[in-house]
Structure formats: C-alpha cells, structure tokens
Design a protein around this motif. Structure first.
Motif, PDB file in Angstrom:
ATOM      1  N   MET A   1      57.547  21.251  51.288  1.00 22.32           N
ATOM      2  CA  MET A   1      56.874  21.964  50.218  1.00 22.32           C
ATOM      3  C   MET A   1      55.768  22.819  50.833  1.00 22.32           C
ATOM      4  SD  MET A   1      54.892  20.692  46.738  1.00 22.32           S
ATOM      5  CE  MET A   1      54.468  19.118  47.375  1.00 22.32           C
ATOM      6  N   GLY A   2      55.696  24.067  50.405  1.00 22.90           N
ATOM      7  CA  GLY A   2      54.687  24.980  50.920  1.00 22.90           C
ATOM      8  C   GLY A   2      53.338  24.792  50.254  1.00 22.90           C
ATOM      9  N   VAL A   3      52.296  25.109  51.009  1.00 26.14           N
ATOM     10  CA  VAL A   3      50.933  25.057  50.488  1.00 26.14           C
ATOM     11  C   VAL A   3      50.262  26.376  50.839  1.00 26.14           C
ATOM     12  CG1 VAL A   3      48.686  23.929  50.657  1.00 26.14           C
ATOM     13  CG2 VAL A   3      50.771  22.554  50.758  1.00 26.14           C
ATOM     14  N   TYR A   4      49.542  26.936  49.891  1.00 24.03           N
ATOM     15  CA  TYR A   4      48.816  28.185  50.112  1.00 24.03           C
ATOM     16  C   TYR A   4      47.419  28.012  49.543  1.00 24.03           C
ATOM     17  CZ  TYR A   4      47.775  33.163  50.149  1.00 24.03           C
ATOM     18  OH  TYR A   4      47.203  34.395  50.397  1.00 24.03           O
ATOM     19  N   HIS A   5      46.432  28.468  50.268  1.00 20.27           N
ATOM     20  CA  HIS A   5      45.040  28.328  49.826  1.00 20.27           C
ATOM     21  C   HIS A   5      44.343  29.672  49.937  1.00 20.27           C
ATOM     22  CE1 HIS A   5      40.708  27.648  50.576  1.00 20.27           C
ATOM     23  NE2 HIS A   5      40.860  26.770  49.608  1.00 20.27           N
ATOM     24  N   GLU A   6      43.620  30.013  48.906  1.00 24.34           N
ATOM     25  CA  GLU A   6      42.783  31.219  48.954  1.00 24.34           C
ATOM     26  C   GLU A   6      41.577  30.988  48.074  1.00 24.34           C
ATOM     27  OE1 GLU A   6      43.041  36.004  48.174  1.00 24.34           O
ATOM     28  OE2 GLU A   6      44.809  34.899  48.834  1.00 24.34           O
ATOM     29  N   GLU A   7      40.445  31.502  48.498  1.00 21.66           N
ATOM     30  CA  GLU A   7      39.213  31.366  47.726  1.00 21.66           C
ATOM     31  C   GLU A   7      38.877  32.706  47.100  1.00 21.66           C
ATOM     32  OE1 GLU A   7      34.605  30.184  48.648  1.00 21.66           O
ATOM     33  OE2 GLU A   7      36.194  28.997  49.579  1.00 21.66           O
ATOM     34  N   LEU A   8      38.604  32.689  45.806  1.00 28.86           N
ATOM     35  CA  LEU A   8      38.201  33.885  45.080  1.00 28.86           C
ATOM     36  C   LEU A   8      36.724  33.771  44.725  1.00 28.86           C
ATOM     37  CD1 LEU A   8      41.186  34.169  42.576  1.00 28.86           C
ATOM     38  CD2 LEU A   8      40.844  35.474  44.666  1.00 28.86           C
ATOM     39  N   GLU A   9      36.034  34.885  44.731  1.00 29.27           N
ATOM     40  CA  GLU A   9      34.616  34.903  44.360  1.00 29.27           C
ATOM     41  C   GLU A   9      34.428  35.950  43.276  1.00 29.27           C
ATOM     42  OE1 GLU A   9      30.443  36.049  46.526  1.00 29.27           O
ATOM     43  OE2 GLU A   9      31.903  34.879  47.657  1.00 29.27           O
ATOM     44  N   PHE A  10      33.725  35.563  42.220  1.00 25.32           N
ATOM     45  CA  PHE A  10      33.480  36.463  41.095  1.00 25.32           C
ATOM     46  C   PHE A  10      31.976  36.598  40.875  1.00 25.32           C
ATOM     47  CE2 PHE A  10      37.584  34.518  40.389  1.00 25.32           C
ATOM     48  CZ  PHE A  10      38.378  35.626  40.139  1.00 25.32           C
ATOM     49  N   HIS A  11      31.526  37.808  40.726  1.00 20.13           N
ATOM     50  CA  HIS A  11      30.128  38.074  40.384  1.00 20.13           C
ATOM     51  C   HIS A  11      30.091  38.401  38.894  1.00 20.13           C
ATOM     52  CE1 HIS A  11      28.908  38.093  44.581  1.00 20.13           C
ATOM     53  NE2 HIS A  11      30.085  38.660  44.797  1.00 20.13           N
ATOM     54  N   THR A  12      29.224  37.733  38.169  1.00 21.58           N
ATOM     55  CA  THR A  12      29.174  37.898  36.723  1.00 21.58           C
ATOM     56  C   THR A  12      27.827  38.455  36.280  1.00 21.58           C
ATOM     57  OG1 THR A  12      28.360  35.648  36.381  1.00 21.58           O
ATOM     58  CG2 THR A  12      30.753  35.946  36.454  1.00 21.58           C
ATOM     59  N   ASN A  13      27.764  38.806  35.030  1.00 24.14           N
ATOM     60  CA  ASN A  13      26.535  39.334  34.431  1.00 24.14           C
ATOM     61  C   ASN A  13      25.988  38.381  33.390  1.00 24.14           C
ATOM     62  OD1 ASN A  13      26.569  41.817  35.876  1.00 24.14           O
ATOM     63  ND2 ASN A  13      28.198  42.527  34.533  1.00 24.14           N
ATOM     64  N   GLY A  14      25.958  37.102  33.709  1.00 29.23           N
ATOM     65  CA  GLY A  14      25.390  36.132  32.788  1.00 29.23           C
ATOM     66  C   GLY A  14      26.428  35.512  31.873  1.00 29.23           C
ATOM     67  N   LYS A  15      25.949  35.027  30.734  1.00 28.09           N
ATOM     68  CA  LYS A  15      26.794  34.301  29.787  1.00 28.09           C
ATOM     69  C   LYS A  15      27.956  35.156  29.311  1.00 28.09           C
ATOM     70  CE  LYS A  15      23.182  31.352  27.875  1.00 28.09           C
ATOM     71  NZ  LYS A  15      22.476  30.959  26.661  1.00 28.09           N
ATOM     72  N   GLY A  16      29.044  34.483  29.013  1.00 27.39           N
ATOM     73  CA  GLY A  16      30.215  35.165  28.486  1.00 27.39           C
ATOM     74  C   GLY A  16      31.470  34.643  29.139  1.00 27.39           C
ATOM     75  N   THR A  17      32.600  35.180  28.720  1.00 27.20           N
ATOM     76  CA  THR A  17      33.861  34.805  29.347  1.00 27.20           C
ATOM     77  C   THR A  17      34.313  35.957  30.236  1.00 27.20           C
ATOM     78  OG1 THR A  17      35.171  35.657  27.513  1.00 27.20           O
ATOM     79  CG2 THR A  17      34.543  33.333  27.415  1.00 27.20           C
ATOM     80  N   TYR A  18      35.038  35.595  31.267  1.00 30.60           N
ATOM     81  CA  TYR A  18      35.507  36.586  32.228  1.00 30.60           C
ATOM     82  C   TYR A  18      36.986  36.346  32.480  1.00 30.60           C
ATOM     83  CZ  TYR A  18      30.574  37.385  32.893  1.00 30.60           C
ATOM     84  OH  TYR A  18      29.253  37.674  32.674  1.00 30.60           O
ATOM     85  N   GLU A  19      37.757  37.377  32.331  1.00 32.22           N
ATOM     86  CA  GLU A  19      39.201  37.305  32.517  1.00 32.22           C
ATOM     87  C   GLU A  19      39.522  37.334  34.014  1.00 32.22           C
ATOM     88  OE1 GLU A  19      42.804  36.707  31.733  1.00 32.22           O
ATOM     89  OE2 GLU A  19      41.730  37.316  29.928  1.00 32.22           O
ATOM     90  N   ILE A  20      40.173  36.299  34.522  1.00 29.92           N
ATOM     91  CA  ILE A  20      40.528  36.240  35.949  1.00 29.92           C
ATOM     92  C   ILE A  20      42.046  36.108  36.148  1.00 29.92           C
ATOM     93  CG2 ILE A  20      38.276  35.298  36.596  1.00 29.92           C
ATOM     94  CD1 ILE A  20      39.726  32.556  36.971  1.00 29.92           C
ATOM     95  N   THR A  21      42.798  36.305  35.076  1.00 35.01           N
ATOM     96  CA  THR A  21      44.250  36.127  35.142  1.00 35.01           C
ATOM     97  C   THR A  21      44.885  36.975  36.234  1.00 35.01           C
ATOM     98  OG1 THR A  21      44.325  35.617  32.789  1.00 35.01           O
ATOM     99  CG2 THR A  21      46.403  36.294  33.819  1.00 35.01           C
ATOM    100  N   HIS A  22      44.538  38.245  36.306  1.00 36.33           N
ATOM    101  CA  HIS A  22      45.171  39.136  37.274  1.00 36.33           C
ATOM    102  C   HIS A  22      44.869  38.716  38.713  1.00 36.33           C
ATOM    103  CE1 HIS A  22      46.584  41.693  34.091  1.00 36.33           C
ATOM    104  NE2 HIS A  22      45.351  41.824  33.622  1.00 36.33           N
ATOM    105  N   GLU A  23      43.658  38.262  38.959  1.00 39.24           N
ATOM    106  CA  GLU A  23      43.301  37.820  40.306  1.00 39.24           C
ATOM    107  C   GLU A  23      44.092  36.577  40.707  1.00 39.24           C
ATOM    108  OE1 GLU A  23      41.244  38.750  37.954  1.00 39.24           O
ATOM    109  OE2 GLU A  23      39.750  40.137  38.771  1.00 39.24           O
ATOM    110  N   VAL A  24      44.227  35.621  39.777  1.00 38.95           N
ATOM    111  CA  VAL A  24      44.999  34.403  40.064  1.00 38.95           C
ATOM    112  C   VAL A  24      46.473  34.767  40.253  1.00 38.95           C
ATOM    113  CG1 VAL A  24      45.737  32.164  39.168  1.00 38.95           C
ATOM    114  CG2 VAL A  24      43.353  32.893  38.886  1.00 38.95           C
ATOM    115  N   GLN A  25      47.000  35.633  39.407  1.00 46.44           N
ATOM    116  CA  GLN A  25      48.386  36.064  39.556  1.00 46.44           C
ATOM    117  C   GLN A  25      48.625  36.732  40.900  1.00 46.44           C
ATOM    118  OE1 GLN A  25      48.857  38.532  36.046  1.00 46.44           O
ATOM    119  NE2 GLN A  25      50.059  36.948  35.014  1.00 46.44           N
TER     120      GLN A  25
END
Length: 67
Positions: A1-25
């Motif tokens: 079974m293959g394993v892949y690891h990557e770390e993503l970093e997001f800079h935000t502007n405070g409270k709220g929700t942030y869409e990260i679907t495209h980055e995960v995809q």
C-alpha cells in the motif's frame, strides 16, 4: 500500500471558514494513489476542521452565522 505525505500551510484573515477543497484535491492528485484514505490534521489549537457537502453555498454562510 502506498503512502504519500504533504504539508499544506494556509494564511487566514481571522475568524471565518476557508475553503481548502482544491488544495486537498491537488495533493491527492499528485500522490497518484487511486484508492485509500485521506487524513487532514489541523495543528493549530484554536482551529477546527469541518467536512460538509458543498452543494449549496448558503450552507457555509449559515454555519458561519451560527458560530
């Protein structure tokens, strides 16, 4: 079974929700793994990860208003 690891970093502007679907995809696509499980881990202690169907944009707005 293959394993892949990557770390993503997001800079935000405070409270709220942030869409990260495209980055995960993008990471899943780069992994070339076709079957498996994706684990998304949030290191920040005051952040939360919410998984939800994105069929209607009002669902995200409703959740932000609620919180």
């Amino acid at each position: 079974m293959g394993v892949y690891h990557e770390e993503l970093e997001f800079h935000t502007n405070g409270k709220g929700t942030y869409e990260i679907t495209h980055e995960v995809q993008s990471v899943v696509h780069k992994s070339h793994i076709r079957n498996g499980t994706v684990t998304v881990f949030v290191k920040h202690t005051s952040a939360s990860l919410v998984l939800m169907e994105n069929a209607d944009p009002s669902a995200r707005r409703d959740m932000e208003v609620f919180f």
